[in-house]
Design a protein around this motif. Structure first.
Motif, mmCIF file in Angstrom:
data_model
loop_
_atom_site.group_PDB
_atom_site.id
_atom_site.type_symbol
_atom_site.label_atom_id
_atom_site.label_comp_id
_atom_site.label_asym_id
_atom_site.label_seq_id
_atom_site.Cartn_x
_atom_site.Cartn_y
_atom_site.Cartn_z
ATOM 1 N N THR A 37 0.828 -1.210 0.000
ATOM 2 C CA THR A 37 0.000 0.000 0.000
ATOM 3 C C THR A 37 0.861 1.258 0.000
ATOM 4 O O THR A 37 0.586 2.201 -0.740
ATOM 5 C CB THR A 37 -0.965 -0.001 1.197
ATOM 6 N N LEU A 62 -7.370 4.123 -5.729
ATOM 7 C CA LEU A 62 -7.096 2.865 -5.056
ATOM 8 C C LEU A 62 -8.433 2.297 -4.601
ATOM 9 O O LEU A 62 -9.136 2.906 -3.793
ATOM 10 C CB LEU A 62 -6.170 3.071 -3.846
ATOM 11 N N SER A 65 -9.534 9.954 1.152
ATOM 12 C CA SER A 65 -10.336 8.753 1.383
ATOM 13 C C SER A 65 -11.788 9.184 1.383
ATOM 14 O O SER A 65 -12.184 9.995 2.217
ATOM 15 C CB SER A 65 -10.004 8.128 2.743
ATOM 16 N N GLN A 109 -8.685 7.103 -2.444
ATOM 17 C CA GLN A 109 -8.900 5.689 -2.113
ATOM 18 C C GLN A 109 -10.346 5.529 -1.674
ATOM 19 O O GLN A 109 -10.900 6.385 -0.992
ATOM 20 C CB GLN A 109 -7.917 5.202 -1.053
#
Length: 199
Positions: free
Chosen positions: A41, A60, A82, A101
């Motif tokens: 990661t 991601l 995120s 992500q």
């Protein structure tokens, strides 16, 4: 001799891994195979950082919200957002590059809704082996149908080769012992007793 644990621990190794992944992207979809906890990661976050700065949309995709939430703080350290598709709006996706992500499902929604804004997209799929097991009820197989340069990651590639992925397992450097060549002292005990007697 022990392996150096992290893929990003040695700068030369990290460069070699990135070069190999870039080369593999020209003719297929690579799967970065490495044991859990070795820094797949972190390696990808660094790639995403560079790609976003170059004006690309880089995503991601993680299998579950819980994983995305657990990695939120780590992603922020690399300047990676995120978020779930429902929380993102048009102003978030500028044509100047973006790294995010999210979950498998949100990644699909982002690609479908915003890919037209970018000339170049990158998709990273973590725990890619789950695409096979969960594809029927979560429609995640559609991530494999996107015409996007994709790098998958997993510790267990399972059947990914059979559906067109090319597995790449980097050989990590070996770190020598401080007193390399020193004899290892070990004691061996033997017994004639049965296992039950010993226990």
């Amino acid at each position: 001799m022990p392996y150096i644990k992290y893929l990003t621990e040695n700068k030369q190794s990290e460069t070699e891994i990135n070069t190999q992944l870039d080369s593999m992207l020209t003719y297929g979809t690579p799967v970065l195979k490495a044991p859990t906890g070795t820094g797949k990661t972190s390696l990808v976050y660094k790639r995403m950082q560079r790609e976003a700065k170059a004006g690309k949309l880089t995503i991601l995709a993680l299998p579950f919200r819980s994983i995305a939430d657990n990695k939120r703080k780590q992603a922020e350290e690399y300047g990676i957002e995120s978020a779930y598709a429902s929380a993102l709006n048009d102003t978030y996706f500028s044509p100047f590059g973006q790294a995010v992500q999210t979950t498998f499902e949100s990644a699909l929604l982002i690609i479908e809704k915003y890919s037209h804004k970018y000339t170049d997209l990158r998709l990273y799929i973590d725990e890619a082996h789950l695409l096979i097991g969960h594809s029927t009820f979560r429609h995640t197989h559609k991530l494999l149908e996107q015409n996007i340069k994709t790098v998958a990651m997993t510790a267990t590639p399972l059947l990914l080769e059979s559906i067109g992925f090319n597995v790449y397992e980097p050989v990590r450097d070996v770190m020598p012992f401080e007193n390399e060549g020193a004899p290892i002292k070990a004691k061996v005990y033997t017994t004639n007793k049965t296992t039950e007697d010993v226990v």
